[in-house]
Design an enzyme around this catalytic site. Sequence first.
Site, PDB file in Angstrom:
ATOM      1  N   GLY A  75       2.709  -2.486 -30.089  1.00 17.90           N
ATOM      2  CA  GLY A  75       2.642  -2.939 -30.804  1.00 17.90           C
ATOM      3  C   GLY A  75       1.340  -1.352 -31.611  1.00 17.90           C
TER       4      GLY A  75
ATOM      5  N   ARG B 125       5.137   0.630 -16.229  1.00 14.34           N
ATOM      6  CA  ARG B 125       4.026  -0.046 -16.380  1.00 14.34           C
ATOM      7  C   ARG B 125       2.609   0.392 -15.356  1.00 14.34           C
ATOM      8  NH1 ARG B 125       3.253  -4.946 -21.041  1.00 14.34           N
ATOM      9  NH2 ARG B 125       3.946  -3.772 -22.548  1.00 14.34           N
TER      10      ARG B 125
ATOM     11  N   GLY C  24       9.964  -2.185 -28.837  1.00 14.23           N
ATOM     12  CA  GLY C  24      10.393  -2.739 -27.465  1.00 14.23           C
ATOM     13  C   GLY C  24      11.774  -3.294 -27.354  1.00 14.23           C
TER      14      GLY C  24
ATOM     15  N   LYS D 237      13.660  -6.743 -39.761  1.00 18.33           N
ATOM     16  CA  LYS D 237      13.165  -6.728 -40.871  1.00 18.33           C
ATOM     17  C   LYS D 237      12.329  -6.250 -41.717  1.00 18.33           C
ATOM     18  CE  LYS D 237      13.286 -11.927 -40.739  1.00 18.33           C
ATOM     19  NZ  LYS D 237      12.684 -13.204 -40.795  1.00 18.33           N
TER      20      LYS D 237
HETATM   21  P1  ADP Z   1      11.367  -2.588 -32.777  1.00 21.08           P
HETATM   22  O1  ADP Z   1      11.455  -4.036 -31.404  1.00 21.08           O
HETATM   23  O2  ADP Z   1      12.490  -2.005 -31.303  1.00 21.08           O
HETATM   24  O3  ADP Z   1      10.836  -2.654 -32.784  1.00 21.08           O
HETATM   25  P2  ADP Z   1      12.885  -4.522 -33.911  1.00 21.08           P
HETATM   26  O4  ADP Z   1      11.935  -5.473 -32.856  1.00 21.08           O
HETATM   27  O5  ADP Z   1      12.169  -4.337 -34.993  1.00 21.08           O
HETATM   28  O6  ADP Z   1      12.669  -3.344 -33.304  1.00 21.08           O
HETATM   29  O7  ADP Z   1      14.196  -4.869 -34.340  1.00 21.08           O
HETATM   30  C1  ADP Z   1      15.375  -5.257 -33.650  1.00 21.08           C
HETATM   31  C2  ADP Z   1      16.292  -6.674 -33.761  1.00 21.08           C
HETATM   32  O8  ADP Z   1      17.483  -5.961 -34.850  1.00 21.08           O
HETATM   33  C3  ADP Z   1      17.680  -6.669 -32.889  1.00 21.08           C
HETATM   34  O9  ADP Z   1      17.142  -8.102 -31.961  1.00 21.08           O
HETATM   35  C4  ADP Z   1      18.691  -6.177 -33.594  1.00 21.08           C
HETATM   36  O10 ADP Z   1      19.777  -7.192 -33.044  1.00 21.08           O
HETATM   37  C5  ADP Z   1      18.154  -6.830 -34.491  1.00 21.08           C
HETATM   38  N1  ADP Z   1      18.932  -6.224 -36.247  1.00 21.08           N
HETATM   39  C6  ADP Z   1      19.531  -4.837 -36.033  1.00 21.08           C
HETATM   40  N2  ADP Z   1      19.992  -4.988 -37.258  1.00 21.08           N
HETATM   41  C7  ADP Z   1      20.869  -5.410 -37.292  1.00 21.08           C
HETATM   42  C8  ADP Z   1      21.767  -6.383 -38.655  1.00 21.08           C
HETATM   43  N3  ADP Z   1      22.704  -5.474 -39.272  1.00 21.08           N
HETATM   44  N4  ADP Z   1      21.395  -7.422 -38.404  1.00 21.08           N
HETATM   45  C9  ADP Z   1      21.161  -8.181 -37.891  1.00 21.08           C
HETATM   46  N5  ADP Z   1      19.732  -8.113 -36.893  1.00 21.08           N
HETATM   47  C10 ADP Z   1      20.138  -7.014 -36.763  1.00 21.08           C
END
Ligand code: ADP
Length: 400
Positions: free
Chosen positions: A380, A38, A357, A199
């Site tokens: 965010g 950053r 992230g 999710k």
């Molecule tokens: P970002 O931080 O890029 O927005 P998220 O926090 O929404 O991404 O999601 C990332 C997480 O989702 C990772 O820790 C990954 O392990 C998990 N993930 C991805 N696919 C699966 C899956 N099929 N089952 C469980 N966890 C998953």
Amino acid sequence: MTKFRTLDDLGDVTGKVALVRVDLNLPMQDGAVTDDTRVRAAAPTILELAEKGAKVLLLAHFGRPKGERVSTQSLSMVIDAVQDVLGKEVMFVPEIAGPVVEQTIGILRAGDIAILENTRFWKGEEKNDPELAKAIAANADIYVNDAFSAAHRAHATTEGLAHVLPAYAGRSMEAELKALEKALGQPDRPVAAVVGGAKVSSKLDVLTHLVTQVDHLIIGGGMANTFLAARGVNVGKSLCEHDLAATAEKILEAADQSGCTVHLPYDVVVAKEFAANPASLRTCNVHEVAADEMILDVGPQAVEALADVLKTCRTLVWNGPLGAFETQPFDAATVALARSAAALSKEGALVSVAGGGDTVAALNHAGVADDFTYISTAGGAFLEWMEGKELPGVKALEQA
Ligand code: ADP
Ligand code: MG
């Protein structure tokens, strides 16, 4: 593109006081900065203003001190990291307004840099108190916002200051807004979006907005399971929000109405236990997942088909990994599709913008970060932008 002033629009700033909002909310361990990304992002703006002869006062928040002085969250802790990146001496000022700041400005010479204290030590910061903004602005001539990652917050130093001083976007803010505009504002079509991650519930607004904006929506990660389940697929022990089946159906209907093609995996990588290279690992059709298995990645056939979709597209926005990429071999789909996107971007066939992230970590892991057109490190703020929301910090710059 909506207009805001940039550093190109500055007049002579020699000896003028520039308040520069940056992101210094740096990851720390045992009192030491562990990642200075950053600071490096803000450095061009800071150094350009200093070279132009401004007295540069940096404003930033750190942690969540909730309007009180918390000594373990003082910005004095980041001074060394900032000095290292800038290659210049930086002064620390334990206030953000008032006589101490005024005296400091008197001592500073043209081109000198100081960091003011954690803005969130003052209650008015998060309340966007106009009186606090005025007090901070009292000794300054211009305001430069270079913290896109804080632009989704309407706080005194991210939004309020733009109303009381001549306001400019810093270089990193400018680059971020240009990249995002190219990806979803006025994109070359067709546009594809990859949305993955754990999710559906955390990205409902993203999905709802994107189906009205993009031509192809590629859903992967844990959230794909919720969509598959809603479609009657037995996802076994997979991470799945069964209570969101109706919501998932609604998103699919909205996509249909907007002419957005939704891509869900048709083959998947499954295992009975969530561990690296488990004995129970196998690849199967989505309709063949056993009751005691978990879907942990998109399958190789689906990835190949998705890569073909990307070949027909001109623009890609990506948030969220396609699988549980932190654990081998469930990084395979994310890595493969990221490499396809990177190759197309390198050829100039695709504008690719990614953020989030875990997404940034996954793309770094795939070794493609340099080949994507733009990678946003703003968590965010990037997501709110993907939701189609107007970011208050950006809006204030445009109005200023
Ligand atoms: P970002 O931080 O890029 O927005 P998220 O926090 O929404 O991404 O999601 C990332 C997480 O989702 C990772 O820790 C990954 O392990 C998990 N993930 C991805 N696919 C699966 C899956 N099929 N089952 C469980 N966890 C998953
Ligand atoms: Mg995450």
